[in-house]
Design a protein around this motif. Sequence first.
Motif, PDB file in Angstrom:
ATOM      1  N   LYS A 165       1.461   6.921   6.604  1.00 10.62           N
ATOM      2  CA  LYS A 165       0.007   6.820   6.588  1.00 10.62           C
ATOM      3  C   LYS A 165      -0.633   8.204   6.770  1.00 10.62           C
ATOM      4  O   LYS A 165      -1.628   8.529   6.105  1.00 10.62           O
ATOM      5  CB  LYS A 165      -0.479   5.892   7.700  1.00 10.62           C
ATOM      6  CG  LYS A 165      -0.175   4.419   7.479  1.00 10.62           C
ATOM      7  CD  LYS A 165      -0.784   3.622   8.616  1.00 10.62           C
ATOM      8  CE  LYS A 165      -0.432   2.156   8.519  1.00 10.62           C
ATOM      9  NZ  LYS A 165      -1.020   1.380   9.631  1.00 10.62           N
TER      10      LYS A 165
ATOM     11  N   ASP B 175      -2.913  12.964   0.737  1.00 11.70           N
ATOM     12  CA  ASP B 175      -3.125  12.550  -0.644  1.00 11.70           C
ATOM     13  C   ASP B 175      -2.430  11.221  -0.861  1.00 11.70           C
ATOM     14  O   ASP B 175      -1.259  11.064  -0.509  1.00 11.70           O
ATOM     15  CB  ASP B 175      -2.588  13.594  -1.625  1.00 11.70           C
ATOM     16  CG  ASP B 175      -3.106  13.358  -3.042  1.00 11.70           C
ATOM     17  OD1 ASP B 175      -2.573  12.459  -3.721  1.00 11.70           O
ATOM     18  OD2 ASP B 175      -4.052  14.058  -3.451  1.00 11.70           O
ATOM     19  N   THR B 176      -3.146  10.254  -1.437  1.00 14.83           N
ATOM     20  CA  THR B 176      -2.572   8.919  -1.619  1.00 14.83           C
ATOM     21  C   THR B 176      -1.437   8.916  -2.629  1.00 14.83           C
ATOM     22  O   THR B 176      -0.675   7.957  -2.699  1.00 14.83           O
ATOM     23  CB  THR B 176      -3.656   7.935  -2.095  1.00 14.83           C
ATOM     24  OG1 THR B 176      -4.287   8.458  -3.271  1.00 14.83           O
ATOM     25  CG2 THR B 176      -4.700   7.717  -1.026  1.00 14.83           C
ATOM     26  N   ASN B 177      -1.313  10.000  -3.429  1.00 13.46           N
ATOM     27  CA  ASN B 177      -0.236  10.091  -4.412  1.00 13.46           C
ATOM     28  C   ASN B 177       1.027  10.698  -3.818  1.00 13.46           C
ATOM     29  O   ASN B 177       2.032  10.866  -4.512  1.00 13.46           O
ATOM     30  CB  ASN B 177      -0.699  10.934  -5.610  1.00 13.46           C
ATOM     31  CG  ASN B 177       0.174  10.742  -6.820  1.00 13.46           C
ATOM     32  OD1 ASN B 177       0.405   9.628  -7.246  1.00 13.46           O
ATOM     33  ND2 ASN B 177       0.677  11.837  -7.375  1.00 13.46           N
TER      34      ASN B 177
ATOM     35  N   LYS C 103       0.806  -1.209   0.000  1.00 10.42           N
ATOM     36  CA  LYS C 103       0.000   0.000   0.000  1.00 10.42           C
ATOM     37  C   LYS C 103       0.848   1.273   0.000  1.00 10.42           C
ATOM     38  O   LYS C 103       0.338   2.354  -0.271  1.00 10.42           O
ATOM     39  CB  LYS C 103      -0.927   0.008   1.228  1.00 10.42           C
ATOM     40  CG  LYS C 103      -1.940  -1.125   1.230  1.00 10.42           C
ATOM     41  CD  LYS C 103      -2.897  -1.008   0.071  1.00 10.42           C
ATOM     42  CE  LYS C 103      -3.914  -2.150   0.089  1.00 10.42           C
ATOM     43  NZ  LYS C 103      -4.855  -2.072  -1.046  1.00 10.42           N
TER      44      LYS C 103
ATOM     45  N   GLN D 176      -9.381  14.791   5.374  1.00  6.16           N
ATOM     46  CA  GLN D 176     -10.044  13.824   4.500  1.00  6.16           C
ATOM     47  C   GLN D 176     -11.547  14.079   4.414  1.00  6.16           C
ATOM     48  O   GLN D 176     -12.149  13.945   3.348  1.00  6.16           O
ATOM     49  CB  GLN D 176      -9.772  12.404   4.978  1.00  6.16           C
ATOM     50  CG  GLN D 176      -8.531  11.776   4.386  1.00  6.16           C
ATOM     51  CD  GLN D 176      -8.627  10.255   4.333  1.00  6.16           C
ATOM     52  OE1 GLN D 176      -9.393   9.635   5.067  1.00  6.16           O
ATOM     53  NE2 GLN D 176      -7.844   9.648   3.472  1.00  6.16           N
TER      54      GLN D 176
ATOM     55  N   LEU E  38      -0.315   9.999   3.569  1.00  7.97           N
ATOM     56  CA  LEU E  38      -1.206   9.437   2.560  1.00  7.97           C
ATOM     57  C   LEU E  38      -2.649   9.881   2.791  1.00  7.97           C
ATOM     58  O   LEU E  38      -3.448   9.920   1.844  1.00  7.97           O
ATOM     59  CB  LEU E  38      -1.120   7.911   2.571  1.00  7.97           C
ATOM     60  CG  LEU E  38       0.155   7.303   1.989  1.00  7.97           C
ATOM     61  CD1 LEU E  38       0.156   5.796   2.189  1.00  7.97           C
ATOM     62  CD2 LEU E  38       0.297   7.630   0.526  1.00  7.97           C
ATOM     63  N   ASP E  39      -3.006  10.205   4.035  1.00 10.37           N
ATOM     64  CA  ASP E  39      -4.332  10.753   4.296  1.00 10.37           C
ATOM     65  C   ASP E  39      -4.496  12.129   3.670  1.00 10.37           C
ATOM     66  O   ASP E  39      -5.615  12.552   3.361  1.00 10.37           O
ATOM     67  CB  ASP E  39      -4.595  10.836   5.803  1.00 10.37           C
ATOM     68  CG  ASP E  39      -5.001   9.493   6.390  1.00 10.37           C
ATOM     69  OD1 ASP E  39      -5.239   8.559   5.604  1.00 10.37           O
ATOM     70  OD2 ASP E  39      -5.075   9.382   7.625  1.00 10.37           O
TER      71      ASP E  39
ATOM     72  N   GLU F  27      -8.817   8.246  -4.620  1.00  9.43           N
ATOM     73  CA  GLU F  27      -7.937   9.377  -4.313  1.00  9.43           C
ATOM     74  C   GLU F  27      -7.786   9.597  -2.817  1.00  9.43           C
ATOM     75  O   GLU F  27      -6.730  10.010  -2.344  1.00  9.43           O
ATOM     76  CB  GLU F  27      -8.460  10.656  -4.970  1.00  9.43           C
ATOM     77  CG  GLU F  27      -8.143  10.746  -6.444  1.00  9.43           C
ATOM     78  CD  GLU F  27      -8.181  12.180  -6.950  1.00  9.43           C
ATOM     79  OE1 GLU F  27      -8.061  13.114  -6.117  1.00  9.43           O
ATOM     80  OE2 GLU F  27      -8.318  12.373  -8.165  1.00  9.43           O
TER      81      GLU F  27
ATOM     82  N   ARG G 260      -7.564   4.748  -0.829  1.00  8.39           N
ATOM     83  CA  ARG G 260      -7.281   3.412  -1.346  1.00  8.39           C
ATOM     84  C   ARG G 260      -6.187   2.708  -0.553  1.00  8.39           C
ATOM     85  O   ARG G 260      -6.112   1.485  -0.534  1.00  8.39           O
ATOM     86  CB  ARG G 260      -6.898   3.470  -2.823  1.00  8.39           C
ATOM     87  CG  ARG G 260      -5.579   4.139  -3.142  1.00  8.39           C
ATOM     88  CD  ARG G 260      -5.278   3.985  -4.640  1.00  8.39           C
ATOM     89  NE  ARG G 260      -4.031   4.620  -5.025  1.00  8.39           N
ATOM     90  CZ  ARG G 260      -3.915   5.850  -5.473  1.00  8.39           C
ATOM     91  NH1 ARG G 260      -5.002   6.605  -5.577  1.00  8.39           N
ATOM     92  NH2 ARG G 260      -2.745   6.354  -5.803  1.00  8.39           N
ATOM     93  N   HIS G 261      -5.332   3.471   0.145  1.00 11.16           N
ATOM     94  CA  HIS G 261      -4.267   2.866   0.954  1.00 11.16           C
ATOM     95  C   HIS G 261      -4.822   2.209   2.209  1.00 11.16           C
ATOM     96  O   HIS G 261      -4.110   1.459   2.873  1.00 11.16           O
ATOM     97  CB  HIS G 261      -3.237   3.924   1.343  1.00 11.16           C
ATOM     98  CG  HIS G 261      -3.792   5.050   2.165  1.00 11.16           C
ATOM     99  ND1 HIS G 261      -4.660   5.983   1.652  1.00 11.16           N
ATOM    100  CD2 HIS G 261      -3.605   5.395   3.468  1.00 11.16           C
ATOM    101  CE1 HIS G 261      -4.974   6.863   2.590  1.00 11.16           C
ATOM    102  NE2 HIS G 261      -4.358   6.517   3.703  1.00 11.16           N
ATOM    103  N   LYS G 262      -6.075   2.468   2.534  1.00 14.88           N
ATOM    104  CA  LYS G 262      -6.661   1.902   3.749  1.00 14.88           C
ATOM    105  C   LYS G 262      -7.549   0.687   3.478  1.00 14.88           C
ATOM    106  O   LYS G 262      -8.029   0.063   4.422  1.00 14.88           O
ATOM    107  CB  LYS G 262      -7.508   2.961   4.464  1.00 14.88           C
ATOM    108  CG  LYS G 262      -6.707   4.113   5.035  1.00 14.88           C
ATOM    109  CD  LYS G 262      -7.617   5.086   5.763  1.00 14.88           C
ATOM    110  CE  LYS G 262      -6.808   6.180   6.445  1.00 14.88           C
ATOM    111  NZ  LYS G 262      -7.684   7.127   7.165  1.00 14.88           N
TER     112      LYS G 262
END
Length: 683
Positions: free
Chosen positions: A666, A672-674, A73, A181, A669-670, A211, A214-216
């Motif tokens: 993490k 932005d996942t990019n 992830k 978020q 990533l919250d 966007e 997705r990492h979660k």
Amino acid sequence: MLNPSPLSCDSSPQSVGAPAALAVKAEYTTPSEVDRWRKTFDRFATRDSIGGVSYLTEPDFVSAVAPESDFAKISRQQYGILFNVADRRRSGRVVWEDFVAFQELLKSPAADYDIAFRVFDQNHDGQVKFDEFKAVFQSMRAPDAIPFDFDSPWVKLYLGKADGGHVLGFNEFTQLIKGLQGERLRQAFRHFDQNQDGYIDKREFKRIIYELARHKLSDAVLENLDKLAEVVPGGKISYSECIAFHNVIREMDLVEKVVRESCARSPDGKITALDFTNHAARTMRYGTFSPMEVAIIFHYARLGATGEDKPRLGLRDFGSLLDAKWGPPRTQQKEKGKGKATGTAMHEVGKSAYYFGLGGIAGALGATAVYPIDLTKTRMQNQRSKVVGEVLYKNSLDCVKKVYKNEGFTGFYRGLPPQLIGVAPEKAIKLTVNDLVREYATDKETGRIKLPWELAAGGLAGGCQVIFTNPLEIVKIRLQMQGENAKVTGAPRQSAAQIVKSLGLIGLYRGAAACLARDVPFSAIYFPAHAHLKKDIFHDGRDGKVLSYGEALAAAAIAGMPAAYLTTPADVIKTRLQSEARKGETHYKGIGDAFRKILAEEGAAALFKGGPARVLRSSPQFGVTLVAYENLKKHFPFPEPNQSLMETVLPREEEMARVRARNALKVLLDVDTNFGNTPAAKK
């Protein structure tokens, strides 16, 4: 007394962006921690050919701080942002002093937010201004990202306007990040809800979640995001559903806690939505899950469940929802000579006995499946040549035909009960001894074991099982031969108890040396072959791969082929020693005597009698046993008692720095996942 490290990120004169309002400071650094950091640093560092100073490049630094094999992830490239935080001199290198300062930073209870704060605090003055927040946020985003309005009332509440307002200290910044978020979800929904009817279509919802979060989420949930529209009929997705879905993601740890505890309380280990809601009401003081949130939880759990639409779901059914493949901290294992075992002593004993029983059942299934082949093999091996005895069977197929004709279908299972009695202790001892020796001989740092130790582990495992298998095999062989003896000599049939009584204790171990000569090399060949087939051929564990049942069956079966055939001579001798010679047949005094007489009277080929039948028996038997055992464990797991969250996720102390490094990613990533994948974000 422990002293603060002079190289702390906060105390170093070259420290950048230290939080001005961090209430809880990092713990003191101990000498043992510094020694451990030094070993990690030296393991990955490169020595400068000119100055002789050791340093870490970005890839080296990522290997030193990121959790191993945890890039499902979070990509390796994204972990590189931590290198920019540790590289205080902006030299493209992290030297020993920088590495210690970064490790000190990771010891802070708020290390994850601290690192995020340093990323946004571009001028390193201990504050985040509107322009800094906007610039960093924009740099993280892909060109085609969903637009974000920096002039929204929510942003102004935290940061004011671009030309004024107030700045954020560390504590205020953490609250902005926690709420970001939710604001992004609100703005994204408004962006797609062009006609402002309160609905968006499934594709738009999927893009929003990709966007934002997705990492979660697990791959299974990501593949079925559009099925949220099935929760409330209509085909489109409302803002209420979006918020409910986001709340489930945000409270996933609490969802898992309620699921685990309510399943543990259930008599059958399964729950309904009502059971979940009732347990949440009992355990949560002020909050609760809304009906829509509960519906979403069970909707995605049922998507991962096998079979028809189940009214009651077990913990396994929730796996696809709860498991995002983060590679969470390993459950703390009981280390040799120290540590605490999870659960009570009685619980551990009961669990061991339970799985011992499952192993016995699996072994019995494997033995039963191939027992007709074993009986054919035994009779072919015991058949003497025309010189020394009567030839009853021309070949294995002829043997099968005559057994069925003279003894019926049940004749193929003569002597099976003693075999089944011996399967459980045989498999338990063999597997346990092999695992213990392999664990002792495995290099703790590399996780590898040398081939001589693999052979020794297997050989010892095979030797230890003989104490149980030899008495049971001699009884099994006598029972298997009774149908043949009754036809030839008219000898009366005997029960297993009568055979045991006639043999006596010493007689039960007749042929034990031959049994050792067969089982020691068999296991010495089988276990290393099985381990290397799984690892090198089927790539078990590589990139998180788990073998399918077909692959597991193939690995077990293939490993048994050379082991079974190469040990056939010892098996032939053992069979001859343990069976009763009929009148006129050659008698054997021991292994050496049997070997010489068989060679002289029947030739070398006789030593491999029943070899193909032995391969056909042993290979599928091990495959069936292993696959049956895994299925039994899967469908009939040991009922665990109530466990707290602390009992299920207890990382080892030496892993905590890597866990906190991942948690820092993490948080980012919250935003932005990019994050970290764009060139601008890496600067």
